[in-house]
Design a protein around this motif. Sequence first.
Motif, PDB file in Angstrom:
ATOM      1  N   ILE A 175      58.843 -32.718  38.890  1.00 40.32           N
ATOM      2  CA  ILE A 175      60.151 -32.078  38.853  1.00 40.32           C
ATOM      3  C   ILE A 175      60.038 -31.144  37.252  1.00 40.32           C
ATOM      4  N   ASP A 176      60.690 -29.944  37.728  1.00 39.50           N
ATOM      5  CA  ASP A 176      60.535 -28.937  36.486  1.00 39.50           C
ATOM      6  C   ASP A 176      61.903 -29.280  35.704  1.00 39.50           C
ATOM      7  N   LEU A 177      61.588 -29.840  34.350  1.00 39.49           N
ATOM      8  CA  LEU A 177      62.619 -30.205  33.572  1.00 39.49           C
ATOM      9  C   LEU A 177      62.836 -28.927  32.398  1.00 39.49           C
ATOM     10  N   ASN A 178      62.482 -27.728  32.840  1.00 40.46           N
ATOM     11  CA  ASN A 178      62.918 -26.354  31.884  1.00 40.46           C
ATOM     12  C   ASN A 178      64.468 -26.406  32.126  1.00 40.46           C
ATOM     13  N   PRO A 179      65.244 -26.104  31.173  1.00 41.73           N
ATOM     14  CA  PRO A 179      66.722 -25.867  31.198  1.00 41.73           C
ATOM     15  C   PRO A 179      67.065 -24.486  32.025  1.00 41.73           C
ATOM     16  N   GLY A 180      68.237 -24.682  32.984  1.00 42.86           N
ATOM     17  CA  GLY A 180      68.781 -23.353  33.332  1.00 42.86           C
ATOM     18  C   GLY A 180      69.762 -22.657  32.558  1.00 42.86           C
ATOM     19  N   PRO A 181      70.201 -21.794  32.872  1.00 41.64           N
ATOM     20  CA  PRO A 181      71.024 -20.984  31.930  1.00 41.64           C
ATOM     21  C   PRO A 181      72.472 -21.512  31.798  1.00 41.64           C
ATOM     22  N   LEU A 182      72.913 -21.486  30.513  1.00 40.70           N
ATOM     23  CA  LEU A 182      74.510 -22.092  30.235  1.00 40.70           C
ATOM     24  C   LEU A 182      75.247 -21.095  30.640  1.00 40.70           C
ATOM     25  N   VAL A 183      76.505 -21.478  31.207  1.00 45.82           N
ATOM     26  CA  VAL A 183      77.454 -20.671  31.601  1.00 45.82           C
ATOM     27  C   VAL A 183      78.884 -21.297  30.912  1.00 45.82           C
ATOM     28  N   GLU A 184      79.623 -20.497  30.147  1.00 44.80           N
ATOM     29  CA  GLU A 184      80.877 -20.898  29.557  1.00 44.80           C
ATOM     30  C   GLU A 184      81.882 -20.856  30.766  1.00 44.80           C
ATOM     31  N   THR A 185      82.666 -22.112  30.809  1.00 45.13           N
ATOM     32  CA  THR A 185      83.659 -22.301  31.547  1.00 45.13           C
ATOM     33  C   THR A 185      85.150 -22.422  31.450  1.00 45.13           C
ATOM     34  N   GLY A 186      85.166 -22.989  30.159  1.00 45.51           N
ATOM     35  CA  GLY A 186      86.609 -23.121  29.504  1.00 45.51           C
ATOM     36  C   GLY A 186      87.144 -24.445  29.816  1.00 45.51           C
ATOM     37  N   GLU A 187      86.409 -25.119  30.725  1.00 45.98           N
ATOM     38  CA  GLU A 187      87.126 -26.233  31.218  1.00 45.98           C
ATOM     39  C   GLU A 187      86.521 -27.457  30.191  1.00 45.98           C
ATOM     40  N   PRO A 188      87.414 -28.296  29.564  1.00 49.87           N
ATOM     41  CA  PRO A 188      87.066 -29.366  28.595  1.00 49.87           C
ATOM     42  C   PRO A 188      86.500 -30.480  29.279  1.00 49.87           C
TER      43      PRO A 188
END
Length: 249
Positions: free
Chosen positions: A75-88
Amino acid sequence: MIRGLYTAVSQLDTQLRRQELLAHNLANIGTPGFKQTLLAQAERTRFGLWRLGDPALILPVGPLGTGTALEPAAIDLNPGPLVETGEPLDLAVNGPGFFVVRRPDGPAYTRDGSFFVDAEGFLTTASGDRVLGQNGPIQVGTSEFSVAPDGTVYIGEQAVDRLLLADLSGAPGLIRVGDNLLRPSDPAFQPPPAGGKVRQGAIEESNVNLTETVAQLLAAVRAYQAAQRMVLLADSTLDRAIQQLGRWD
């Protein structure tokens, strides 16, 4: 001839399994925090061929392969991109670390931070597993809460707990346990704390690369088709050989 048939069949098995794993990756390209399965194709047992006869003429001819197989999937543990949602209720880990959740059969780990609050005010995953902090399941009630980069959970100005983040990079292997959760394959492995930072109002996307995965899937389909043709050719050759050798003149 028979060896060629079995070699082609091993390729069929390998490419079929490869297509299944790649299709699973593609199906989860929109799943937050999903970690793709890495593929590694290996050669099966190789034998050495020797020229026999006069002892003075016994010489190695060369290796004899017996086909291919997929090695145990990682299983590849490299991170995916982070996306801002504004949801708390959306949390993401920037850096190493997995959220820890409580399940009936023990803790499990995920990078999917799209959380909910259950009827009792506990922070949970989409499947209802409670998210763990330093003091156990984190209860935020019905009030608005905030999460600091170090994982500390605040209700107003009062700190109520701190999110557990576990480092799985040293695990000897990882297995999927459903609901986008992972667990070390060795039950005795205890993940150490991780030093990642928590971002509230953001979510981590899958680390599946669409273009690369589609290209790998097409290559697997073509390799499967080529192996099919090899099987048909070997079968046809065997059929002709049986008919001719079995014919009495």
